[in-house]
Structures are given as structure tokens and as C-alpha cells.
Design a protein around this motif. Structure first.
Motif, PDB file in Angstrom:
ATOM      1  N   TRP A  66      -1.492  14.155   1.438  1.00 20.42           N
ATOM      2  CA  TRP A  66      -2.855  14.128   0.908  1.00 20.42           C
ATOM      3  C   TRP A  66      -3.700  13.330   1.896  1.00 20.42           C
TER       4      TRP A  66
ATOM      5  N   VAL B 209       1.144   5.329   0.324  1.00 22.83           N
ATOM      6  CA  VAL B 209       0.422   6.446   0.936  1.00 22.83           C
ATOM      7  C   VAL B 209       1.110   7.756   0.572  1.00 22.83           C
ATOM      8  N   VAL B 210       0.319   8.749   0.270  1.00 24.32           N
ATOM      9  CA  VAL B 210       0.801  10.111   0.062  1.00 24.32           C
ATOM     10  C   VAL B 210       0.423  10.895   1.315  1.00 24.32           C
TER      11      VAL B 210
ATOM     12  N   ARG C  72      -6.106   8.340   4.347  1.00 22.84           N
ATOM     13  CA  ARG C  72      -7.181   7.611   5.032  1.00 22.84           C
ATOM     14  C   ARG C  72      -7.656   6.423   4.196  1.00 22.84           C
ATOM     15  N   ARG C  73      -7.760   6.622   2.887  1.00 21.98           N
ATOM     16  CA  ARG C  73      -8.163   5.508   2.024  1.00 21.98           C
ATOM     17  C   ARG C  73      -7.106   4.405   2.037  1.00 21.98           C
ATOM     18  N   ALA C  74      -5.836   4.794   2.094  1.00 27.83           N
ATOM     19  CA  ALA C  74      -4.761   3.807   2.132  1.00 27.83           C
ATOM     20  C   ALA C  74      -4.841   2.962   3.406  1.00 27.83           C
TER      21      ALA C  74
ATOM     22  N   THR D 120       0.838  -1.195   0.000  1.00 30.09           N
ATOM     23  CA  THR D 120       0.000   0.000   0.000  1.00 30.09           C
ATOM     24  C   THR D 120       0.874   1.246   0.000  1.00 30.09           C
TER      25      THR D 120
ATOM     26  N   ARG E 154      -7.653   0.480   2.967  1.00 27.53           N
ATOM     27  CA  ARG E 154      -7.297  -0.639   2.081  1.00 27.53           C
ATOM     28  C   ARG E 154      -6.384  -1.624   2.789  1.00 27.53           C
TER      29      ARG E 154
ATOM     30  N   ALA F 211      -6.859  12.762   2.510  1.00 26.23           N
ATOM     31  CA  ALA F 211      -7.941  11.876   2.069  1.00 26.23           C
ATOM     32  C   ALA F 211      -7.383  10.585   1.490  1.00 26.23           C
ATOM     33  N   GLN F 212      -6.302  10.688   0.716  1.00 24.45           N
ATOM     34  CA  GLN F 212      -5.675   9.492   0.152  1.00 24.45           C
ATOM     35  C   GLN F 212      -5.077   8.636   1.267  1.00 24.45           C
TER      36      GLN F 212
END
Length: 245
Positions: free
Chosen positions: A133, A129-130, A138-140, A127, A143, A135-136
Motif C-alpha cells: 500500500w 508499514v504495509v 509513505r505516511r509510515a 512503525t 511518521r 500511500a500508507q
């Protein structure tokens, strides 16, 4: 009276260039197949990555001792191997063979961009992660938590970046949140000597010895989101008990 060991001596310029040339020459024949196998056979890809890491250790003269306080007993469905002190890029070739099972990596975009060292884990399903960013990021985490619940194991740093002076950076709560959300068993890891063989900002690898400790596993079943701060404090206390500040 015990005399502390002297730090490893930095090798000469030509010697360092030669060693890097020999280490990098093994990357295409070993890690190109690892990259291609990553999506279809992560285990075979991981074996090739470990082989290159062992080769790099030998070329650079870095000896690694692994102290496993769990005595090789890893029976849970998923684990989060959590590095408590990140100090050196030498951990790139120290870590994979020290882990008791294949893992995915929770890694930042800068590491994912490294030729082979970052590409191969990405191909294996790691995975990226940026951190800039939110929001990205949190999505990472979501996942990775889903993959952990499905039986994958992960490796990540709780600091998220290397320490410039060897002292502990502030701990990020994302690792605790990931462990709690997924129910994965935590295995804290402490590295001794990695910074000595390759200090921050250096490229010449010094021959030396690195000790990797896999501390007793910490179950997270039953923990809630509200427990994240206490878990982070517990992990930092473990690092400090190993002489890290």
C-alpha cells in the motif's frame, strides 16, 4: 591451510520441540508485562524484551558476539540502525540485546502480527508499514522521520525481507530517504552466521555462533533527497566489503 568451519548440526525433532517449548514458556511472564509497559515505559518494556532474547539464546545454544566499530560512542540525538543483510528469523532474538540503546522498529505488517515478537515493538511505538500500500508506506516513513527528529532511534532492514539463499536482496531506497529526511545518524549492521543457526524455511534452531557488526556511524546532516541513490550504493558497498554478495 585454514579449514572452513562446518555448519551447525540440525538438532533432533524432540530436542527442538523441547527447546521451543522452554523458550516460549518464558514469553507470557516476561513479554506480557513488556506489552503492557510499552506505551507508558518503553525502556522497561525493552529491558524485558532483551531478557527474553537472552533466555532464548541460552535455550537454543546460540552465542552472540557483538563487534562495535563505534566503541560504544553514541552521542547523537537519534540513530537509524540499519541491517544490511537480513537472512534469518533467529535475528528476532539475536538483535535486541546487540543494540546499544532502545529502539523502535520500522517493520512490515507480517512481522507486527507475530505473537509478542511483533506486538511488543508495536506497543513501544514502532512503525508498521504495509509495503503493498504505497500511500500508507509513505505516511509510515513520514511518521518515523518525525519520531527520529524528536529524538527516537529506529532499527530497520534495508532489504525489507529475508534472503532465501543468503545472498543480498535488492536494497530499498526508503531507508536512505528516511535517514536523509530525519537527519538521523546511520549505523549499518552486518550479521554473520544468523542463517546458519536458523536457515530460511526451517524451524529447528541449531546451536552456533552469530557475530553482529555495528559498522562506523554515517552522519546524514547536509544530505539531500537527490543523494539517496549514492547513499544506497555506499551501504551496499559496505556489505560487499564484509564478504556479502
Amino acid at each position: 591451510m585454514d579449514v572452513p568451519p562446518s555448519p551447525p548440526t540440525r538438532p533432533g525433532l524432540l530436542s527442538s520441540l523441547l527447546r521451543w517449548g522452554v523458550a516460549c514458556a518464558a514469553m507470557p511472564p516476561l513479554l506480557t508485562p513488556a506489552l503492557l509497559l510499552g506505551p507508558v515505559s518503553p525502556g522497561a518494556s525493552d529491558a524485558l524484551m532483551r531478557t527474553w532474547c537472552l533466555w532464548a539464546r541460552r535455550v537454543f545454544g546460540v552465542d552472540v558476539e557483538v563487534v562495535d566499530h563505534n566503541e560504544g560512542r553514541y552521542d547523537a540525538s537519534s540513530y537509524l540502525f540499519l541491517q544490511l543483510n537480513q537472512t534469518s528469523l533467529s535475528e528476532t532474538f539475536v538483535t535486541p540485546p546487540a543494540l546499544p540503546r532502545p529502539v523502535r522498529i520500522f517493520m512490515n505488517i507480517e512481522y507486527a502480527a507475530l505473537p509478542f515478537a511483533g506486538w511488543v515493538p508495536w506497543a513501544q511505538g514502532s512503525t508498521v508499514v504495509v509495503r503493498q500500500w504505497s500511500a500508507q508506506a509513505r505516511r509510515a516513513v513520514d511518521r518515523a522521520a518525525q519520531a527520529l527528529r524528536a529524538g527516537a532511534s529506529y532499527y530497520m532492514s534495508i532489504e525489507g525481507r529475508r534472503s532465501e539463499d543468503g545472498r543480498l536482496n535488492p536494497y530499498r531506497k526508503g531507508a536512505a530517504v528516511l535517514a536523509i529526511h530525519s537527519g538521523a545518524t546511520l549505523v549499518p549492521m552486518v550479521f554473520h552466521g544468523a542463517r546458519d543457526v536458523l536457515p530460511f524455511g526451517e524451524w529447528r534452531v541449531r546451536p552456533g555462533r552469530v557475530r553482529v557488526e555495528l559498522l562506523p556511524a554515517i552522519p546524514t546532516e547536509g544530505l539531500r533527497y537527490e543523494d539517496r541513490d549514492a547513499l544506497v550504493e555506499r551501504l551496499r558497498a559496505l556489505a560487499q566489503a564484509r564478504g556479502l554478495e
